[in-house]
Each structure stands twice: as structure tokens, then as C-alpha cells.
Design an enzyme around this catalytic site. Structure first.
Site, short mmCIF file in Angstrom:
data_model
loop_
_atom_site.label_atom_id
_atom_site.label_comp_id
_atom_site.label_asym_id
_atom_site.label_seq_id
_atom_site.Cartn_x
_atom_site.Cartn_y
_atom_site.Cartn_z
N CYS A 2 -20.65 -67.69 -81.53
CA CYS A 2 -20.07 -67.61 -80.20
C CYS A 2 -20.93 -66.77 -79.28
CB CYS A 2 -18.67 -66.99 -80.29
SG CYS A 2 -17.62 -67.74 -81.54
N ARG A 27 -26.66 -71.32 -79.00
CA ARG A 27 -26.04 -70.68 -80.16
C ARG A 27 -25.09 -71.61 -80.89
NH1 ARG A 27 -26.48 -64.91 -79.70
NH2 ARG A 27 -24.58 -64.56 -80.85
N TRP A 75 -17.32 -71.02 -81.09
CA TRP A 75 -17.58 -71.87 -82.24
C TRP A 75 -16.41 -71.68 -83.19
CZ3 TRP A 75 -19.74 -71.11 -87.47
CH2 TRP A 75 -20.24 -72.29 -88.03
N ASN A 99 -16.55 -62.15 -80.32
CA ASN A 99 -17.39 -62.78 -81.34
C ASN A 99 -17.08 -62.13 -82.68
OD1 ASN A 99 -18.63 -64.23 -79.35
ND2 ASN A 99 -20.61 -63.21 -79.50
N GLY A 100 -17.13 -62.91 -83.74
CA GLY A 100 -16.91 -62.33 -85.07
C GLY A 100 -15.59 -62.76 -85.66
N GLU A 489 -38.30 -76.89 -96.35
CA GLU A 489 -38.12 -76.69 -94.92
C GLU A 489 -38.13 -78.03 -94.17
OE1 GLU A 489 -37.82 -74.88 -91.09
OE2 GLU A 489 -37.16 -74.36 -93.12
N LYS A 493 -35.05 -79.46 -91.91
CA LYS A 493 -35.19 -79.87 -90.51
C LYS A 493 -34.64 -81.28 -90.31
CE LYS A 493 -36.61 -76.29 -88.70
NZ LYS A 493 -35.66 -75.69 -89.63
N GLU A 496 -30.81 -81.23 -90.55
CA GLU A 496 -30.20 -80.47 -89.47
C GLU A 496 -30.03 -81.28 -88.20
OE1 GLU A 496 -31.19 -75.76 -89.42
OE2 GLU A 496 -32.94 -77.07 -89.29
N HIS A 512 -38.04 -85.23 -114.26
CA HIS A 512 -36.91 -84.53 -114.86
C HIS A 512 -35.60 -84.88 -114.17
CE1 HIS A 512 -39.44 -82.16 -117.49
NE2 HIS A 512 -40.23 -81.90 -116.46
N LYS A 611 -27.05 -71.09 -83.73
CA LYS A 611 -28.38 -70.50 -83.78
C LYS A 611 -28.40 -69.21 -84.59
CE LYS A 611 -32.71 -70.12 -82.82
NZ LYS A 611 -33.67 -71.01 -83.48
#
Length: 616
Positions: A2, A27, A75, A99-100, A489, A493, A496, A512, A611
Site C-alpha cells: 500500500c 507499488r 493492496w 500500511n501494514g 530469474e 520475470k 511475473e 532426473h 513492488k
């Protein structure tokens, strides 16, 4: 997560609040809202589900005006995305943004319900609004009321609070979630990120955990708890934000992510600036304790989350091969809950783009608290000066990437890798490693920005190839050695921002289990720099081709790999094998970006992601 913006000024603060919300869109959020003191005793509020643009349309139809206000992008954590759950939350004359997470909100809510308060949302934040409103009835002053409330809260939070009866002030509180104060001649501002306030000021106070701040048009006063648990005014340093406000715009690029991919040559040059001598790394440039901490380290624990975790995995290869120092790489959310067997002389190395990643901060605090006798200190690699991770570490190596707006990290990752290579070489130098090899790598580091610029020239070719990926549902990424975390990575990406399921494996693990997945519908992306594992990788690629798999290989020009049935080869500019993980990151970023564009997804703000992850 947030985003918070708050302001008290000599002018109408609505434009400032809305500009701040737009700058915090990176964010991740699902609703937005504002509340202003329109006149003494009168609060005005507007909330809307969806983007800030939807809130802006609402305010165009029914404007608000006031010289003190709070704003928020939410969020969802407690309660679904809805207008009722959107911030700010109001109770009587009080409006709150938060926030939190308030971990004890259920117990507090039961108490308030018993006291006659009615809840209109499913959030934990509404508890705070009602508590402040109740305390105001007996304490009279907003600062005293907020102080009494935060003493009862458990969890992580940043708060912005206004009182309709006091249109000349805003009160903020910080505990475990970032909050900064912006100072300007015309007023005082609060934000969860300095970027939100750069339109009005470049002077900031970074609040410490436990701080309260009372902001007025004349300035602000920060209050902290003393040793006896009493609130006292304290002086916090005012710092000038060092990044140009222009970086907040997209410029000529369609998306922030693409802009930030193309900024990597400059960002890496900034990360190297002032840290390289003619043939060695200038360890002294890391900070006053760098030589001591790096010299005394007998083992290194690298702790991070997400993309930063992949950078830490690459660093393990570098540090162990170049400096001979044992490394352990941990996901922060696991490290903080483990009884870690840290041997004496362990250096804790944490990585975070924002410096506010909740799990990484908690891991740092956990290590300091549980085994202080085993850790010689903490080194953080971070992009945000003044952040919690930087302030709580013994030594910090700033990446100087500049603000990164796109949720999917790009330049923050490559600058982290650059900083980690500097650490690896610093460790090597302090242990008397071969000076010729060190000098050779330093030479290649000087040309790394140019190398990345040359690699970016592959964009047109990669964009054409990306169209083939838009209809796939799955992708497998392969790498060996230090390229294996880069494959991870690349997979991250792609998933995401394009929402294609992607996995990464060490190429030697194909037989394997993953080989069972290979057929014409499973594209395989492989990384083939010219190194000691190239011939092994070629054998792995033949295993894929023999089973009808479709290969896209990013390869060194001297790898000997050429186009053929079932295999497309993109030649990446040749480079030093130690720096190849940085160079090979760029084509994977471009691939993910152009696949996402082809699929029509929201590149800069992918669904369900934020973010800066400032809650557990």
C-alpha cells in the site's frame, strides 16, 4: 504494498495528494482514496476501487478542497477490494490511512464493538480510526490520542491521521513499515516513499521505528520514546534526495519496465563509480568498517527474497570461487524462523531493492537477537539510502540504480549483481588472491556498461521471437553453474508479467525428472556462455532436441552453437565468464517484456504483485 501520502499546507492539498498516489502506483494496489479537512469540523472523503484514474474521475465530478489531508492506495490483505474496505477509514472527526498489518485487530475490534462502535469494513485499519476517535474524547489532542493508540497496536504499521477539528496538522506513526517526512516552505508532507513527494520537495526525514511525527504548515516535530518509555521530541537529520525527479517519468518508452531495462548501462556505471582502482576494487569506498568486516568474515550468510535471492545465489558462486569463503544462501522468510547454525565469524549479507522488505528486515533482527556472538556484523546491499535495512546494518553498499517503478525488478537486480561482484573481489583482495585475475576482472568491469549497451541491441531480434511464446502455457529455463540462478530469474520475470507458468532447472538435472515434460509444446530457454560447463550444456541441449523440444538458446558467439531444427540461437556479445550472469540477464528481461506485451498484460503493475513487500 500500500501507499501513503499526507499533507498539510498553505494551499489546497488535493493536487499534491493525487500526484503522490500516481507516483505510488508502481507499488501495486486495488483501490484508492483521499480524505481532506474541508472546513473546521468537516471531513470530505472519496474512495474508489481500481486505478487512481478512477478516483480522479470521481473527484472531477465532486471535488474536495482542504489544506490538510491523507490519501492511500490499498493492496487487499483484510477484506476484498471494495469501496467499503478502501482507505481512508473514518470514525467521527478522524480519518486514517494505514500500511501494514495490525495483528491484534480482532481483540481490539471486540472491545470497540462492546463500546458501541459500528464497523463498516472488513479491514484491520478501521480499528485504528475508532481507537483514535475514542482517545480524542478524553485526551483532546491528536498527537496524544495517536500515541495512546499505537501503544496498544501489535504488528507492523505506518499511519497518517487527520482530525477535522484541527485542520492545521497531520500526525504520522511508524512501526515496521516505511514512512518519511517531506519538508517544504509551504507545508509538511508524509509518504511511504520519497518518490511520492518529489513534486513538492527533495528534503526528507526518514523516521525510525517507534517515531511519531506531528506535521504542521510551519514544519514538523518528531517524538520518540526515551529509555523510560516516555515521549520526547527528538531531532532527526534532514536528508536531500539524490535522484532527479525526471526519473519518475517513462520518457519515450511505452512502459517503465522497458525504460528501466534500457537504463541498466547507466545504472551499472553508477554502481561502479568511485569503487574501482586501476587494477583492484577500492574496498575503502564501501564504508569505514568494510575492511574490518570483510577481513574477519569466516563464513557469509546471504539472505534475501525474490529477485534479490537470485542475486545472492549468483554471489555464492563468485565469493566461493574467487575468495574461498564459504557461503550459505537463504530465503529470508525461512531464515527468520530457523535455528540457524551460524559459526563464529559469520558475516550476514542482506539484499533488498527497497530496504524495507519485511522478511529480510526480520531476518536481520532475528540473527542479531538470537546469536549475536556468532555474527561479526551485517552488510546490506540496497538501492534506497535512509531505508530501514541500511540504517540497521553495520555497513551498506548502495547500488545507485535510481528509482525503479516497474514491479518486476530489472536494473535493481543487475546493480545488485554488480555490487556483489565488488564484494567478492574485495574479499579476494583481503585474502591475498591472485592479483592478475583480480586485475583482469576489474578491467572487464570497467567495460560492463558498454557490454550491456551492446546486449540491448538484441531487442529487435528478441521481440520477433517473443511472438512465438505468446500462445505457450509453460516454459522451461536451463542454466549451469552461476547461470542457473539467472535461469531462475528469467523464469520469474516471465511468470511475473506474462502469467505464463515457467520453471528453471540446473541443466544437469534434466534427466532426473524434468525431461518427462519435454515435447513440442514445452519451449526450453537455455543460457550458453563460453565457460567450463559449455560442453556439458551442449549435451543437455541434445537431450531436449532428441525429444522434440523447441530450444531458444542465448549463446556466446564462440560457443559453436548454430541454428538448426528445433533450435533457435541468439548470439549474446562475448564477455568475461565471471560477468556473464549480468550480461545474460538482459536478454531474458527483454524476452519476458516482449512476451507480456504480445499477451496484452499489465507490464508495470502485474496482477496480485506489489513492488515493495513490507508485510510478511
Amino acid at each position: 504494498m500500500c501507499g501513503i501520502v499526507a499533507a498539510v499546507s498553505t494551499d489546497n492539498v488535493l493536487p499534491i495528494l493525487m500526484e503522490g498516489l500516481k507516483r505510488l502506483e508502481y507499488r501495486g494496489y486495488d483501490s484508492a482514496g483521499v480524505a481532506l479537512v474541508e472546513a473546521p469540523g468537516k471531513l470530505g472523503r472519496a474512495r474508489e476501487v481500481g486505478k487512481v484514474a478512477a478516483l480522479e474521475r470521481l473527484l472531477t465530478a465532486a471535488p474536495l478542497t482542504g489544506m490538510a489531508g491523507v490519501a492511500h492506495t490499498r493492496w487487499a490483505t483484510h477484506g476484498e477490494p471494495s469501496q467499503d474496505n478502501a482507505h481512508p477509514h473514518v470514525s467521527g472527526r478522524v480519518a486514517v490511512v494505514h500500511n501494514g498489518i495490525i495483528e491484534n485487530h480482532q481483540a481490539l475490534k471486540a472491545e470497540l464493538v462492546a463500546d458501541g462502535y459500528v464497523f463498516t469494513s472488513a479491514t484491520d485499519t478501521e480499528v485504528v480510526a475508532h481507537l483514535v476517535e475514542r482517545e480524542l474524547k478524553t485526551r483532546g489532542e491528536l498527537l496524544a490520542a495517536v500515541d495512546a493508540v499505537v501503544a496498544r497496536l501489535e504488528g507492523a504499521y505506518a499511519l497518517g491521521v487527520i482530525d477535522a477539528d484541527r485542520p492545521d496538522r497531520v500526525v504520522g506513526a511508524r512501526h515496521g513499515s516505511p514512512l518519511v517526512v517531506g519538508i517544504a516552505e509551504q507545508g509538511c508532507y508524509l509518504g511511504s516513499d520519497p518518490l511520492a513527494l518529489l513534486k513538492v520537495t527533495d528534503r526528507f526525514i526518514y523516521l525510525d521505528d517507534g517515531d511519531l511525527v506531528e506535521a504542521t504548515r510551519e514544519g514538523c516535530v518528531v517524538h520518540a520514546l526515551d529509555a523510560a518509555g516516555r515521549r520526547r521530541p527528538v531531532v532527526r537529520e534532514v536528508l536531500r534526495y539524490e535522484h532527479d525527479d525526471m526519473v519518475a517519468g517513462k520518457g519515450e518508452f511505452e512502459h517503465y519496465m522497458l525504460k528501466e531495462i534500457h537504463e541498466q548501462p547507466v545504472a551499472v556505471a553508477n554502481a561502479l563509480e568511485g569503487r574501482l582502482g586501476s587494477d583492484r576494487v577500492l574496498v575503502e569506498a564501501f564504508g569505514p568498517r568494510a575492511r574490518t568486516l570483510l577481513s574477519e568474515a569466516r563464513q557469509i550468510h546471504l539472505v534475501a527474497c525474490g529477485t534479490s535471492y537470485h542475486a545472492a545465489m549468483v554471489a555464492r558462486y563468485w565469493i566461493e570461487s574467487l575468495a574461498g569463503v564459504p557461503c550459505q544462501v537463504e530465503i529470508a522468510s525461512e531464515y527468520r524462523y530457523r535455528d540457524v547454525a551460524a559459526p563464529p565469524g559469520t558475516l550476514l549479507l542482506t539484499l533488498s531493492q527497497s530496504g524495507e522488505t519485511a522478511d529480510t528486515l526480520a531476518a536481520l533482527r532475528h540473527a542479531r537477537k538470537c546469536r549475536p556472538d556468532r555474527y561479526i556484523g551485517a552488510l546490506s546491499i540496497c538501492n534506497v539510502p535512509g531505508s530501514s535495512l541500511v540504517r540497521e546494518s553495520d555497513l551498506s553498499l548502495m547500488t545507485h540504480a535510481g528509482p525503479e517503478i516497474g514491479v518486476a525488478s530489472t536494473k535493481a537486480f543487475t546493480t545488485q549483481l554488480t555490487a556483489l561482484m565488488l564484494v567478492a573481489l574485495g574479499l579476494r583482495q583481503l585474502r591475498g588472491g591472485d592479483e592478475e585475475l583480480t586485475a583482469r576482472i576489474v578491467h572487464h568491469l570497467r567495460y560492463l556498461p558498454t557490454l550491456l549497451g551492446d546486449t540491448l541491441k538484441l531487442e529487435g531480434e528478441i521481440a520477433s521471437l517473443a511472438k512465438r511464446f505468446s500462445d505457450y502455457r509453460h516454459t522451461l529455463f536451463l542454466g549451469r553453474g552461476a547461470q542457473m540462478p539467472i535461469a531462475m530469474e528469467g523464469a520469474l520475470k516471465l511468470k511475473e508479467i506474462s502469467y505464463i507458468h515457467a520453471e528453471a532447472y540446473a541443466a544437469g538435472e534434466l534427466k532426473h525428472g524434468p525431461l518427462a515434460l519435454i515435447d513440442a509444446s514445452m519451449p526450453v530457454v537455455a543460457l550458453a556462455p563460453k565457460d567450463e560447463l559449455l560442453e556439458k550444456l551442449k549435451s543437455n541441449l541434445q537431450e531436449v532436441r532428441a525429444r522434440g523440444g523447441q530450444l531458444l538458446v542465448f549463446a556466446d558467439p564462440e560457443s559453436g552453437l548454430e541454428q538448426g531444427d528445433g533450435m533457435t540461437v541468439v548470439k549474446v556479445p562475448g564477455c568475461c565468464r565471471f560477468l556473464a550472469p549480468i550480461a545474460y540477464t538482459v536478454p531474458l528481461q527483454l524476452l519476458a517484456y516482449h512476451v507480456a506485451v504480445a499477451r496484452g498484460t499489465d507490464v508495470d503493475q502485474p496482477r496480485n504483485l506489489a513492488k515493495s513487500v513490507t508485510v510478511e
